[in-house]
Design an enzyme around this catalytic site. Structure first.
Site, PDB file in Angstrom:
ATOM      1  N   SER A   1       7.056  -1.377  -0.277  1.00  0.00           N
ATOM      2  CA  SER A   1       6.153  -2.068  -0.601  1.00  0.00           C
ATOM      3  C   SER A   1       4.850  -0.807  -0.695  1.00  0.00           C
ATOM      4  CB  SER A   1       5.826  -2.786   0.871  1.00  0.00           C
ATOM      5  OG  SER A   1       3.958  -3.046   0.659  1.00  0.00           O
TER       6      SER A   1
ATOM      7  N   LYS B   1       2.760  -4.187  -3.353  1.00  0.00           N
ATOM      8  CA  LYS B   1       1.069  -3.688  -2.534  1.00  0.00           C
ATOM      9  C   LYS B   1       0.908  -4.186  -1.622  1.00  0.00           C
ATOM     10  CE  LYS B   1      -0.791  -0.620  -0.593  1.00  0.00           C
ATOM     11  NZ  LYS B   1      -0.596   0.407   0.082  1.00  0.00           N
TER      12      LYS B   1
ATOM     13  N   GLY C   1      -3.820   3.948   4.027  1.00  0.00           N
ATOM     14  CA  GLY C   1      -5.580   2.412   4.662  1.00  0.00           C
ATOM     15  C   GLY C   1      -5.196   1.197   3.851  1.00  0.00           C
TER      16      GLY C   1
ATOM     17  N   CYS D   1       1.193  -1.732   9.800  1.00  0.00           N
ATOM     18  CA  CYS D   1       0.904  -0.487   9.370  1.00  0.00           C
ATOM     19  C   CYS D   1       0.369   0.432  10.117  1.00  0.00           C
ATOM     20  CB  CYS D   1      -0.114  -0.233   8.495  1.00  0.00           C
ATOM     21  SG  CYS D   1      -0.533   0.682   7.491  1.00  0.00           S
TER      22      CYS D   1
HETATM   23  C1  LIG Z   1       2.041   6.205  -0.273  1.00  0.00           C
HETATM   24  C2  LIG Z   1       2.732   4.944   0.747  1.00  0.00           C
HETATM   25  C3  LIG Z   1       1.891   3.769   0.981  1.00  0.00           C
HETATM   26  C4  LIG Z   1       2.749   2.338   1.735  1.00  0.00           C
HETATM   27  N1  LIG Z   1       2.549   2.013   1.382  1.00  0.00           N
HETATM   28  C5  LIG Z   1       2.484   0.080   2.079  1.00  0.00           C
HETATM   29  C6  LIG Z   1       2.289  -0.680   2.124  1.00  0.00           C
HETATM   30  O1  LIG Z   1       1.335  -0.948   1.760  1.00  0.00           O
HETATM   31  N2  LIG Z   1       2.835  -1.529   2.801  1.00  0.00           N
HETATM   32  C7  LIG Z   1       3.997  -1.854   3.068  1.00  0.00           C
HETATM   33  O2  LIG Z   1       4.524  -2.419   3.584  1.00  0.00           O
HETATM   34  N3  LIG Z   1       4.205  -0.100   3.625  1.00  0.00           N
HETATM   35  C8  LIG Z   1       3.888   0.319   3.076  1.00  0.00           C
HETATM   36  N4  LIG Z   1       4.555   1.849   3.062  1.00  0.00           N
HETATM   37  C9  LIG Z   1       5.525   2.205   3.654  1.00  0.00           C
HETATM   38  C10 LIG Z   1       6.883   2.389   3.213  1.00  0.00           C
HETATM   39  O3  LIG Z   1       6.525   1.213   1.846  1.00  0.00           O
HETATM   40  C11 LIG Z   1       8.025   2.277   2.937  1.00  0.00           C
HETATM   41  O4  LIG Z   1       8.259   1.454   4.425  1.00  0.00           O
HETATM   42  C12 LIG Z   1       8.241   4.009   4.423  1.00  0.00           C
HETATM   43  O5  LIG Z   1       7.587   5.057   3.334  1.00  0.00           O
HETATM   44  C13 LIG Z   1       9.650   4.019   4.796  1.00  0.00           C
HETATM   45  O6  LIG Z   1      10.965   4.765   3.302  1.00  0.00           O
HETATM   46  P1  LIG Z   1      10.487   6.304   3.288  1.00  0.00           P
HETATM   47  O7  LIG Z   1      10.719   6.770   3.493  1.00  0.00           O
HETATM   48  O8  LIG Z   1      11.543   5.947   1.517  1.00  0.00           O
HETATM   49  O9  LIG Z   1       9.475   5.865   1.924  1.00  0.00           O
HETATM   50  C14 LIG Z   1       3.293   3.274   2.269  1.00  0.00           C
HETATM   51  C15 LIG Z   1       4.038   4.360   1.994  1.00  0.00           C
HETATM   52  C16 LIG Z   1       3.820   5.524   1.498  1.00  0.00           C
HETATM   53  C17 LIG Z   1       4.590   6.137   1.807  1.00  0.00           C
END
Ligand SMILES: Cc1cc2nc3c(=O)[nH]c(=O)nc-3n(C[C@H](O)[C@H](O)[C@H](O)COP(=O)(O)O)c2cc1C
Length: 267
Positions: A11, A34, A61, A123
């Site tokens: 997400s 998202k 955010g 979050c």
């Molecule tokens: C730019 C960005 C936006 C994110 N937005 C959300 C979000 O809207 N909802 C959510 O549950 N996680 C959000 N995450 C977390 C990711 O879904 C993920 O769980 C987290 O980044 C860890 O995985 P990764 O290391 O593969 O990125 C966001 C992460 C990033 C970097």
């Protein structure tokens, strides 16, 4: 829930389906949208992304149109093509207990369009932390379970109680799965400026591995691993400690083709 291949787009990173321009749907088991909140959110002011070799700090955010606008978009057919191409997970959150319930109530009539709902309880860029009070959390999990009749996934972080205790509560309340983990609160110093956000990317891998291992040893929940997965080896490690699926996030900014390479291990 059966995901073929067991690879999920995380997400936030994948926006509202944009990565399908870069990745073939057959390599994606499910695509998480998202996070949608009750009220629309403009998100935080810039800078919102700090990128380094081993991690990314983001302070987006939860920018999103809010649940009512999202439902209008759904009804207008804006996502019809997306639903035809790939299985979709709806991600939702609120600024307080009631807002989580309100999003669930509003989305309940549309739930059969989705393969699962993921409740973002972790979050780091918003002020309400549902994981900090287990009594309230239990009430929230039970209430959402009553309102929704779909595969229900709790997205957990490691801040608050031990993640395995929270996961046990998730299971007790009749939920189906967990996504482990979210970003973790972090800080970047840029000259005189201090930027707060959530950290993601390779730096999260050992922390997420431990979370998956602990939750697997204490629950039978479906586990989607999330945190620093950026290679076939990373994915294998998460399956070894008990993940049912792996989620791909930050690496998409650098190399979306990794999804295809991980998926090929399953064909
Ligand atoms: C730019 C960005 C936006 C994110 N937005 C959300 C979000 O809207 N909802 C959510 O549950 N996680 C959000 N995450 C977390 C990711 O879904 C993920 O769980 C987290 O980044 C860890 O995985 P990764 O290391 O593969 O990125 C966001 C992460 C990033 C970097």
């Amino acid at each position: 829930m059966e995901l073929k291949p067991p690879i999920v787009i995380a997400s936030g990173i994948g926006g509202m389906g944009e990565y399908l321009k870069l990745i073939e749907p057959k390599f994606i088991g499910a695509y998480t949208l998202k996070t949608i909140t009750f009220k629309p959110k403009k998100g935080n002011p810039p800078p919102r992304l700090i990128a380094t070799e081993n991690y990314l700090i983001n302070s987006i955010g939860l920018e999103n149109p809010g649940v009512e606008n999202f439902i209008e978009q759904l009804k207008s057919g804006q996502y019809d093509e997306l639903f035809e191409r790939v299985k979709i997970i709806f991600s939702f959150a609120g600024d307080n207990f009631e807002e989580y319930e309100q999003v669930a109530e509003k989305m309940a009539p549309f739930q059969n369009k989705f393969i699962a709902f993921e409740c973002n309880l972790s979050c780091p860029n918003v002020h309400f932390n549902p994981l900090s009070d287990l009594t309230t959390l239990k009430r929230l999990l039970s209430s959402l379970r009553r309102k929704l009749d779909i595969f229900l996934i709790a997205k957990l972080g490691i801040e608050g109680a031990f993640v395995e205790s929270i996961a046990k509560l998730v299971e007790l309340c009749g939920w189906d799965g967990v996504t482990l983990i979210n970003t973790i609160r972090a800080l970047h110093v840029d000259g005189e400026r201090i930027i707060k956000g959530g950290v993601s990317g390779p730096i999260l891998k050992p922390i997420a591995l431990r979370a998956v291992h602990e939750v697997r040893s204490k629950t039978k929940l479906y586990i989607i691993a999330s945190g620093g997965i950026a290679s076939e080896k990373d994915a294998e490690d998460f399956f070894k400690v008990g993940a049912n699926a792996v989620s791909v996030g930050t690496i998409l900014y650098k190399d979306p083709s990794i999804v295809e390479r991980i998926a090929k291990n399953f064909s």
